[in-house]
Structures are given as C-alpha cells and as structure tokens.
Design an enzyme around this catalytic site. Structure first.
Site: not given
Ligand SMILES: C[S@@+](CC[C@H](N)C(=O)[O-])C[C@H]1O[C@@H](n2cnc3c(N)ncnc32)[C@H](O)[C@@H]1O
Length: 216
Positions: A121, A193, A196, A46, A125, A157, A98
């Site tokens: 993330d 999560t 979420e 994950e 924008k 989402d 990372d």
C-alpha cells in the site's frame, strides 16, 4: 486484523471448501514446514499478495519451490484458494494474518530463501507515509528472517516510496543491492500483478528492487 471486503460467490465457496486444506491458521509459534509441504525445498514468501494471481503463477511455474503467501484481504484469499485447488498445488500455502506478526512468530531466523513484497500500500499522502510497511524495524525483521544469500524483492509504482525503499534497504549493512548501488532492477523476473496493471493504466512507472543478504 482481517480486511473483509465484498466476496463473490466463488470466493466465498472457495473459502468454505478449501480453507482447511490450504490455509495455515495463525499461531504465534514456528510453522512445521516439514508437514506443510511434501518436499523440503527453497522457501519463498510473498507478503500482501492481493488477489494472488502473480503468486499462483509463480507457484505453478516453479513447482520445485515451496511458497507461503501472507494476506489479510479475504476476497484475495478466496480467489487464491480457488486457484490452488483448481491446479492441485501442493507447494503453496496461505496465512491470513498481519504480516509483521506472522514473520516475527511463525518463521525461525534465517529460514526464508526469498521474500517478495510487490506493490505494498503506497500511502501517498505525506501525513500517512509513516504507515508504509517498508521502513526501519520491519526491514530489520525481513533481514533477520532471510537466510544468508536470501533475496528480498520489492516493487512499487510510487516514486517517493521507491526512494524510501532504496534508502531503507541501502542503510542495512547486511543487504547488497543486486543491481549496483542506488540502482533499480530494470527487467525484473516476476509476473505482472493486478495492482501494477491498474497503475499502468493510470500511466504509473514501476520500480523494482532486488537485494541479497550477505554473510556479514
Ligand atoms: C496495494 S495491494 C497490492 C497487492 C498485490 N501485491 C498486487 O500487486 O496486486 C497491498 C496488499 O497488501 C496487503 N497488506 C497490507 N498490510 C498487510 C499486512 N500487515 N499483512 C498482510 N497483508 C497486508 C493488503 O491487504 C493488500 O492486499
């Protein structure tokens, strides 16, 4: 890059006590999976597990699979370490680095059975859209690391990101949408999560995608 954030006392204590046992320090070389886990088994990775609640739940529910979580957010790592220790899990380990570098360097090609990226993330924008994780080169990297028949499970989402994910994955010849062309996964098999839950409170919809790597 490690995102520090504010640690609670319990997270700090978990990091101090449990880091050496459950965190695999990043090195630009393939992981010694055999020595990480007591039993060879399906490997599930994950990326960006956040506070780690859903990863912990999956690892507890499927003790026969091995899990590796990759995250850079220290409070989440602290919380997850606490959970791993509390439940004495031997099938879940953490890498704090990372994800692109970890995938590139720590996993052999065709070595992962399933990759989950739940609510990356969203960078809503327009001028930040290029920072989104799920695109071009990164998708190619994911596909390279998946075994044949391996699965890629994404969720978001944010509608425009869901469409971007769908386009990016459907553009890859080696990936097959498990729900039929252009279709999202209506009843995904995964825990809810933290991110979420927050989105749902704000009235957000959720889109899940499940793709498999074909033998092509
Ligand atoms: C929006 S949060 C979602 C967290 C969790 N999956 C959830 O649904 O609650 C995205 C997470 O991805 C992590 N992340 C972002 N870029 C990353 C990277 N390059 N490597 C590892 N983790 C990353 C962030 O630190 C953050 O915790």
């Amino acid at each position: 890059m490690i995102r520090s954030g504010r640690l609670t006392d319990s997270q700090r204590k978990a990091i101090d006590q449990h880091w050496p046992h459950y965190v695999v320090d990043y090195k630009a070389q393939p992981l010694a999976l055999k020595s990480l886990f007591p039993a060879a088994s399906e490997l599930i990775v994950e990326i960006g597990f956040g506070m780690g609640d859903s990863l912990l739940e999956m690892a507890r529910n499927i003790p026969t699979s091995n899990f590796i979580g990759i995250e850079v957010h220290r409070p989440g790592i602290g919380k997850l370490l606490h959970g791993i220790a509390e439940h004495g899990l031997s099938n879940l380990r953490v890498i704090c680095h990372d994800a692109t570098e970890v995938l590139e360097n720590c996993f052999e090609n065709e070595s992962i059975d399933k990759i989950l990226i739940l609510f990356p993330d969203p960078w809503p924008k327009k001028r930040h859209n290029k920072r989104r994780l799920i695109q071009g080169d990164f998708v190619d990297l994911l596909v390279r690391k998946l075994k044949r028949d391996g699965r890629l499970h994404l969720a978001t989402d944010w509608e425009s990101y869901a469409e971007q994910m769908m386009n990016a994955l459907e553009n890859v010849t080696a990936l097959v949408n498990q729900n039929g062309p252009g279709r999202f996964w209506d009843q995904p098999e995964r825990p809810v999560t933290k991110f979420e839950q927050r989105g749902k409170r704000l009235g957000h919809d959720v889109w899940d995608l499940l793709f498999a790597k074909s033998g092509l």
